[in-house]
Design a protein around this motif. Sequence first.
Motif, PDB file in Angstrom:
ATOM      1  N   GLY A  63       0.786  -1.165   0.152  1.00  0.00           N
ATOM      2  CA  GLY A  63       0.110  -0.447  -0.126  1.00  0.00           C
ATOM      3  C   GLY A  63       1.042   1.211  -0.171  1.00  0.00           C
ATOM      4  O   GLY A  63       2.358   1.292  -1.072  1.00  0.00           O
ATOM      5  N   ILE A  64       0.535   1.678   1.090  1.00  0.00           N
ATOM      6  CA  ILE A  64       1.416   3.398   1.020  1.00  0.00           C
ATOM      7  C   ILE A  64       2.903   3.149   1.488  1.00  0.00           C
ATOM      8  O   ILE A  64       3.961   4.516   1.953  1.00  0.00           O
ATOM      9  N   GLY A  65       2.973   2.238   2.391  1.00  0.00           N
ATOM     10  CA  GLY A  65       4.233   1.502   2.752  1.00  0.00           C
ATOM     11  C   GLY A  65       5.326   2.382   2.026  1.00  0.00           C
ATOM     12  O   GLY A  65       6.140   2.903   2.574  1.00  0.00           O
ATOM     13  N   VAL A  95       2.143  -3.370   5.570  1.00  0.00           N
ATOM     14  CA  VAL A  95       1.778  -4.753   5.133  1.00  0.00           C
ATOM     15  C   VAL A  95       0.470  -4.759   4.966  1.00  0.00           C
ATOM     16  O   VAL A  95      -0.687  -4.271   6.114  1.00  0.00           O
ATOM     17  N   GLY A  96      -0.472  -5.324   4.331  1.00  0.00           N
ATOM     18  CA  GLY A  96      -2.007  -6.283   4.101  1.00  0.00           C
ATOM     19  C   GLY A  96      -2.993  -4.929   2.829  1.00  0.00           C
ATOM     20  O   GLY A  96      -1.827  -4.124   2.037  1.00  0.00           O
ATOM     21  N   GLY A  97      -3.790  -5.197   2.339  1.00  0.00           N
ATOM     22  CA  GLY A  97      -4.592  -5.204   1.332  1.00  0.00           C
ATOM     23  C   GLY A  97      -5.426  -6.234   1.020  1.00  0.00           C
ATOM     24  O   GLY A  97      -5.312  -7.695   1.202  1.00  0.00           O
ATOM     25  N   PRO A  98      -6.747  -5.631   0.088  1.00  0.00           N
ATOM     26  CA  PRO A  98      -7.721  -6.246   0.375  1.00  0.00           C
ATOM     27  C   PRO A  98      -6.806  -7.160  -0.960  1.00  0.00           C
ATOM     28  O   PRO A  98      -7.796  -8.088  -0.853  1.00  0.00           O
ATOM     29  N   ALA A 123      -3.076   1.781   4.107  1.00  0.00           N
ATOM     30  CA  ALA A 123      -4.361   2.540   3.185  1.00  0.00           C
ATOM     31  C   ALA A 123      -4.156   2.645   2.341  1.00  0.00           C
ATOM     32  O   ALA A 123      -3.768   3.318   1.463  1.00  0.00           O
ATOM     33  N   PRO A 124      -4.740   1.262   2.016  1.00  0.00           N
ATOM     34  CA  PRO A 124      -5.170   0.920   0.081  1.00  0.00           C
ATOM     35  C   PRO A 124      -6.294   1.957  -0.554  1.00  0.00           C
ATOM     36  O   PRO A 124      -5.383   2.727  -1.970  1.00  0.00           O
ATOM     37  N   ASP A 125      -6.727   2.366   0.261  1.00  0.00           N
ATOM     38  CA  ASP A 125      -7.703   3.428  -0.229  1.00  0.00           C
ATOM     39  C   ASP A 125      -7.208   4.973  -1.651  1.00  0.00           C
ATOM     40  O   ASP A 125      -7.427   5.289  -1.813  1.00  0.00           O
TER      41      ASP A 125
HETATM   42  P1  NAD Z   1      -4.763   1.956   7.483  1.00  0.00           P
HETATM   43  O1  NAD Z   1      -4.625   3.114   9.232  1.00  0.00           O
HETATM   44  O2  NAD Z   1      -4.408   1.597   6.515  1.00  0.00           O
HETATM   45  O3  NAD Z   1      -6.536   3.269   6.899  1.00  0.00           O
HETATM   46  C1  NAD Z   1      -7.103   4.055   7.791  1.00  0.00           C
HETATM   47  C2  NAD Z   1      -6.998   5.651   7.233  1.00  0.00           C
HETATM   48  O4  NAD Z   1      -6.056   6.386   7.062  1.00  0.00           O
HETATM   49  C3  NAD Z   1      -7.732   5.164   6.011  1.00  0.00           C
HETATM   50  O5  NAD Z   1      -8.617   5.908   5.311  1.00  0.00           O
HETATM   51  C4  NAD Z   1      -6.181   5.709   5.675  1.00  0.00           C
HETATM   52  O6  NAD Z   1      -6.218   6.478   4.071  1.00  0.00           O
HETATM   53  C5  NAD Z   1      -6.101   6.512   6.289  1.00  0.00           C
HETATM   54  N1  NAD Z   1      -4.879   6.793   6.132  1.00  0.00           N
HETATM   55  C6  NAD Z   1      -3.845   5.869   7.032  1.00  0.00           C
HETATM   56  N2  NAD Z   1      -2.603   6.197   6.977  1.00  0.00           N
HETATM   57  C7  NAD Z   1      -2.496   7.083   6.621  1.00  0.00           C
HETATM   58  C8  NAD Z   1      -1.080   8.197   6.010  1.00  0.00           C
HETATM   59  N3  NAD Z   1      -0.293   7.892   6.429  1.00  0.00           N
HETATM   60  N4  NAD Z   1      -1.711   9.529   5.597  1.00  0.00           N
HETATM   61  C9  NAD Z   1      -3.194   9.714   5.313  1.00  0.00           C
HETATM   62  N5  NAD Z   1      -3.851   8.789   5.340  1.00  0.00           N
HETATM   63  C10 NAD Z   1      -3.927   7.970   6.091  1.00  0.00           C
HETATM   64  O7  NAD Z   1      -6.237   1.422   8.123  1.00  0.00           O
HETATM   65  P2  NAD Z   1      -7.235   0.482   7.528  1.00  0.00           P
HETATM   66  O8  NAD Z   1      -7.958   0.577   6.655  1.00  0.00           O
HETATM   67  O9  NAD Z   1      -8.325  -0.365   8.202  1.00  0.00           O
HETATM   68  O10 NAD Z   1      -5.865  -0.875   7.227  1.00  0.00           O
HETATM   69  C11 NAD Z   1      -6.180  -1.180   5.734  1.00  0.00           C
HETATM   70  C12 NAD Z   1      -4.961  -2.600   5.362  1.00  0.00           C
HETATM   71  O11 NAD Z   1      -3.552  -2.360   6.383  1.00  0.00           O
HETATM   72  C13 NAD Z   1      -5.445  -3.702   6.489  1.00  0.00           C
HETATM   73  O12 NAD Z   1      -5.307  -4.581   4.977  1.00  0.00           O
HETATM   74  C14 NAD Z   1      -5.120  -3.136   7.097  1.00  0.00           C
HETATM   75  O13 NAD Z   1      -5.087  -4.684   7.884  1.00  0.00           O
HETATM   76  C15 NAD Z   1      -3.382  -3.348   7.592  1.00  0.00           C
HETATM   77  N6  NAD Z   1      -2.825  -2.913   8.380  1.00  0.00           N
HETATM   78  C16 NAD Z   1      -1.503  -3.148   8.387  1.00  0.00           C
HETATM   79  C17 NAD Z   1      -0.870  -2.088   9.940  1.00  0.00           C
HETATM   80  C18 NAD Z   1       0.870  -3.118   9.949  1.00  0.00           C
HETATM   81  O14 NAD Z   1       1.413  -2.782   8.842  1.00  0.00           O
HETATM   82  N7  NAD Z   1       1.426  -2.306  11.079  1.00  0.00           N
HETATM   83  C19 NAD Z   1      -1.727  -2.013  10.909  1.00  0.00           C
HETATM   84  C20 NAD Z   1      -3.158  -1.813  10.772  1.00  0.00           C
HETATM   85  C21 NAD Z   1      -3.608  -2.178   9.692  1.00  0.00           C
END
Ligand code: NAD
Length: 368
Positions: free
Chosen positions: A16-18, A78-81, A294-296
Amino acid sequence: MIKVKKRKILLLPGDGIGPEVIAEVKKILEWLNKNKSLDFEIEEGLVGGISYDKHKNPITDEVFYKALESEAVILGAVGGPKWDNLEFAKRPERALLKLRKELKLFANLRPAICFKQLVDASSLKPEIISGLDIMIVRELTGGIYFGEPRGIMPIENGERKGLNTHSYTTSEIHRVARVAFELAKKRKNKVTSCEKSNVMEAGVLWKEEVQALHDKEFKKIELKHMLADNCAMQLLRDPKQFDVIVTDNLFGDILSDEAAMLTGSLGLLPSASLGTKDKNGKMRSMYEPIHGSAPDIAGKNVANPIASILSLSMALRYSLDLDTEANLIDSAVQKVLDDGLRTKDIMSSEKKEVGTSVMGDAIISKLK
Ligand code: NAD
């Protein structure tokens, strides 16, 4: 200028954004190498879904051994749909769990800081949140998430029973409490230890052992015990009463998410996971933003890189003894926010919206 020894840092951008946010971390490391005469050896590896796509494994042995050899690991997310329906052992999150378990990262540090420039992003009143600076220390490798016996089993009357075991030993409690007391020494000298000693034996032991360690080694630190449910309430009522909070895996999971959201800005919060020191005094560690992949918004150059950049600053402070450089990064972030630059997630009226890479460049320009 004298060059310090080469220090290995492993970047694991993930999914994703990683990759977008870790690219900004890499730019800063390269800047430090060039301008501060540091000599980081920067390596990169695949983890999560991207590693599964290439190797059918969320983390290969090669990447895992690189992590073992590094002084600090900095991970994106990590992760995503795309990988949601994989079997459990192949899922992207398994890479994270393997790293945490095998590197024996028993203490998870999550600061909850309210940046003065972003007070309005919180759902709480400005006077309650402004100036907030707390550190939650969560035990990460014990307690109910790992305790045995566990499982789902049939019982006599045709029903099923789900079972997990919450247990802690003296040494598990002492090593995480020690991290909290040591941190408090560098902060406001206050530790609040949270458990449920009113209803759980493991909570009674937690409270007694934290107190015993305090009385033996950390008498000068102010120690307070609080029931975890009261702590959840106090975090909303008066969060500034806290300095360092130490708690177990389960309560820490919940309380650290609650504290993070007090500040209202997911894209700004870093975390550190620390392990034990080996006989050479080397400590294993991993640093990551608290947000997910943040796959969105992935691939759009709109993600906020600040949480990852502050994760680098924690790595410099806690793993590499480079407090001056860590402070430099922290104040560069403050200056950029003072200048009114904002990524989309923290944008407000009369501020200037910028993308991921421009935010990274702006932070670098303030390091100079
Ligand atoms: P998320 O934190 O990825 O996103 C939640 C919301 O916050 C989204 O609208 C996203 O666009 C926004 N957001 C997150 N980080 C941002 C940033 N740096 N800048 C701007 N906006 C940001 O949580 P989620 O949507 O519940 O999970 C998405 C994926 O990430 C899933 O596959 C989940 O399993 C995974 N995940 C991974 C970790 C990790 O790697 N440690 C932690 C949480 C979730």
